[in-house]
Write an enzyme that holds these catalytic residues in place. Structure first.
Site, PDB file in Angstrom:
ATOM      1  N   SER A 185       0.804  -1.225   0.000  1.00 27.53           N
ATOM      2  CA  SER A 185       0.000   0.000   0.000  1.00 27.53           C
ATOM      3  C   SER A 185       0.835   1.271   0.000  1.00 27.53           C
ATOM      4  CB  SER A 185      -0.942   0.017   1.216  1.00 27.53           C
ATOM      5  OG  SER A 185      -1.848  -1.066   1.137  1.00 27.53           O
ATOM      6  N   THR A 186       1.960   1.287   0.714  1.00 26.32           N
ATOM      7  CA  THR A 186       2.757   2.511   0.846  1.00 26.32           C
ATOM      8  C   THR A 186       4.231   2.190   0.648  1.00 26.32           C
ATOM      9  OG1 THR A 186       3.032   2.215   3.236  1.00 26.32           O
ATOM     10  CG2 THR A 186       1.095   3.466   2.484  1.00 26.32           C
TER      11      THR A 186
END
Length: 693
Positions: free
Chosen positions: A24-25
């Site tokens: 996600s990041t």
């Protein structure tokens, strides 16, 4: 595993297996390396199902991208494209949340996989989207993945809002503030930064205009500091020229008043993308005044916001007020056209009878801006300002202040009585809500029919209580505070000193305008046989003043008008202006002559124009001469440039006079630029000459 192998057929193995990898990041990519290893290890599952290693395609370009939307994920879009073209026999993901956390994206992928007979593999098993049970299970996993994202976002949002309510949320600080070692907000230790910000607020307090503050910084060659954010130079101080946007940012930022604020904007998703709008102050999520040291007080911040709103009115549809400027026009921003209802503008002129002083005039250009129509009216400013100033001096006396205060006290008493009645309504609504709550608590839990009815009644009472409280708060804000004895004495002092301050020539025009705006609502001007002034005051009263139209104290001398009339027979307006200036003539305007001034004097005095005089002498236009000779207009201009046609030019730019034809009829001079308004004599060219040419 045996059941999974049975779902794989030769058609699936002929196509490639696509392994989709996502985190996600960027921080998860660096820290959560175990999850990335587990995703890459799924290649062994594909090999166990029969796919060759060279037929397993890795898609890991979305590392560091959220799965909430597919718009910004290039890898996911590539995966959907490959599946849609029938190149994929198997789609592999660690779990559904790796592929998509949005139900629409997930079900779209399932639909395409079902149409192209593509299998889906995750860590728990192999699924066939054409099988009802597998399709149902995949749909439930997609819904749970989206719900999981919502729960995580709600949990983080709740924690963030909880810290914001206490004022402990660390957010980027504007220039002039830093966090100390304990995490508290303090003023920037750099003295230059502090003094620059204080000078900005002092300038706005004095000038009441953001644009004027920018001009002050530019004229004084002052730079405004800012700190860099992000990158290798994060936190470094940089000085640059102050612009209008930075000035408004500082003036609008409540942190400079020592307040912690959060939730000043609201973002929502629309068809055009994300739309952000600013919320009014009463709708901010958190507002804690006095949370940390500031450069101004909260009261001064509120006053600055009021001034900025008033300044913005000058650019709105109604063109209201605007900030007071430096010019002497007293009604700048207050004058309203009595013909069209628009705000009137101000123009300044310098007259010979008032050397060194600007004479104001009020004119309406509202209809001229919207539609090409003449100016509504033009009203001289000196008599209007004098009449309004005398009226203010007449009204602002100790006696009138005593009467006004008495009326105000009476109105305040009425407001207090109304406030008590509204407060009683709130108390009654609160009592009824508490009573409904008690009835709901005393009912037996198993008696659901009665409990549901009592709960609905309790909700209605709570809504009524909330509405009563909101109405009470709205009406209370409109009430005015009573005038105490100290304010009463200050008003009497003001009434005594007001005439002296008003007549003092050293009082700045800006301050005089501010005083007028405190006492006046607006002034409507109508100029017909006389000037009518309809003056409105903030309390709702009005006064009407009639003024005669002033005569011009100095007009252009008759001898100059006669000389212009004589010269117009043979010269253009520009040549006349140069002639008069060289001979020492002066107009009534107190400035040197120029072409537009000569034309205006001729029009005002009813003199014939240069065009009319040449037409009376039998001159023809360019088009008429072309028809007369049977040639084009370009040929007419060429003959005239060559000196074959006698011509004189009317007034205009780059215009010349030709009295006699050139000595050589065949001479050509194509470099001369000529106007279309040339007039040529009918007798300037005989038929024999035309034939020779």
């Amino acid at each position: 595993m045996q059941g999974d192998i049975q779902k794989v057929n030769a058609g699936h193995l002929k196509r490639s297996a696509y392994l989709y990898i996502r985190q996600s990041t960027p921080r998860q990519v660096l820290d959560n390396t175990e999850s990335t290893k587990r995703q890459y290890a799924l290649r062994q599952r594909a090999s166990a199902l029969g796919w060759q290693a060279d037929r397993i395609v890795l898609i890991d370009s979305d590392l560091g991208h959220s799965a909430a939307l597919a718009a910004d994920r290039e890898g996911f879009q590539r995966l959907v494209s490959e599946v849609g073209m029938g190149r994929a026999g198997l789609v592999i993901g660690l779990e559904v949340s790796r592929l998509a956390r949005n139900s629409s994206d997930w079900h779209r992928l399932l639909e395409i996989c079902a149409l192209t007979d593509t299998l889906i593999l995750d860590e728990e098993g192999l699924y066939d989207p054409n099988n009802f049970n597998d399709r149902l299970l995949l749909g439930l996993k997609g819904a749970m993945s989206e719900a999981e994202l919502h729960v995580m976002q709600a949990r983080m949002r709740g924690a963030l809002l909880s810290k914001a309510r206490r004022g402990e949320l660390h957010v980027p600080l504007p220039i002039g503030f830093v966090y100390d070692a304990q995490g508290q907000v303090v003023l920037d230790p750099d003295q230059q930064v502090r003094e620059s910000i204080r000078f900005l607020f002092q300038s706005f307090r004095r000038l009441s205009s953001a644009s004027a503050v920018v001009r002050v910084f530019r004229e004084a060659k002052l730079l405004f500091p800012r700190r860099l954010r992000g990158g290798p130079q994060n936190g470094e101080l940089l000085c640059q020229k102050l612009d209008f946007g930075n000035t408004l940012f500082v003036l609008h930022n409540a942190r400079y008043a020592g307040a912690f604020v959060y939730g000043r904007t609201r973002t929502r998703k629309t068809l055009d993308g994300l739309h952000q709008r600013k919320l009014p102050q009463e709708e901010w999520h958190t507002l804690l005044t006095g949370a940390h040291p500031g450069y101004i007080t909260w009261e001064e911040y509120q006053e600055n916001q009021r001034r900025i709103r008033e300044n913005a009115h000058a650019l709105g549809a109604e063109r209201r007020e605007g900030p007071p400027r430096e010019g002497p026009a007293l009604l700048q921003g207050l004058a309203i056209c009595g013909i069209c209802g628009g705000r009137m503008s101000v123009a300044y002129h310098v007259r010979a009878f008032r050397p060194g002083r600007s004479v104001p005039h009020y004119f309406c250009q509202g209809r001229t801006v919207e539609t090409p129509q003449p100016v509504c009216q033009w009203v001289p400013g000196i008599p209007v300002d004098q009449a309004v100033g005398d009226l203010l001096l007449e009204l602002l006396t100790p006696a009138t202040i005593d009467i006004t205060l008495a009326v105000q006290q009476e109105l305040q008493a009425r407001l207090e009585e109304a406030d008590r009645l509204r407060k009683q309504q709130v108390e009654r609504a609160r009592f009824e809500a508490e009573l409904a709550h008690q009835r709901y608590l005393h009912v037996h839990p198993d008696h659901r029919l009665v409990a549901d009815s009592l709960e609905a009644d309790w909700n209605r009472k709570l809504c009524a209580l909330q509405e009563a409280q909101q109405q009470y708060e709205r009406e209370s804000q409109k009430d005015r505070l009573a005038v105490d004895e100290e304010l009463h004495a200050r008003l009497h002092t003001l009434a005594t000193d007001f005439p002296r301050l008003w007549r003092d020539p050293n009082t700045p025009h800006r301050e005089r305008k501010r005083l007028a705006r405190l006492l006046l609502e607006d002034v409507t001007l109508i100029k017909k046989d006389q000037i009518l002034l309809h003056i409105r005051f903030p309390g709702g009263t009005s006064r009407t003043i009639e003024l005669p139209i002033p005569l011009q104290t100095r007009q252009t001398p008759r001898s100059v008008v006669a000389e212009i009339d004589r010269l117009l027979d043979h010269h253009s307006c520009q040549a006349i202006a140069d002639n008069l200036n060289s001979r020492g003539f002066t107009p009534g305007y107190g400035k040197p002559f120029h072409s537009r001034m000569v034309a205006r004097i001729a029009k005002d005095q009813g003199l014939k124009t240069r065009w009319e005089r040449l037409r009376e002498r039998g001159m023809l236009t360019l088009d008429e001469m072309g028809k007369r000779l049977g040639i084009s207009t370009d040929q007419v201009k060429a003959w005239r440039a060559a000196g074959l046609l006698l011509a004189q030019l009317c007034n205009g730019k780059n215009e010349y006079l030709y009295e006699e034809p050139g000595p050589n009829p065949l001479q050509k001079n194509k470099g001369v630029r000529l106007s279309k308004r040339h007039l040529v004599k009918r007798e300037s060219l005989r038929p024999s000459e035309r034939g020779a040419v």
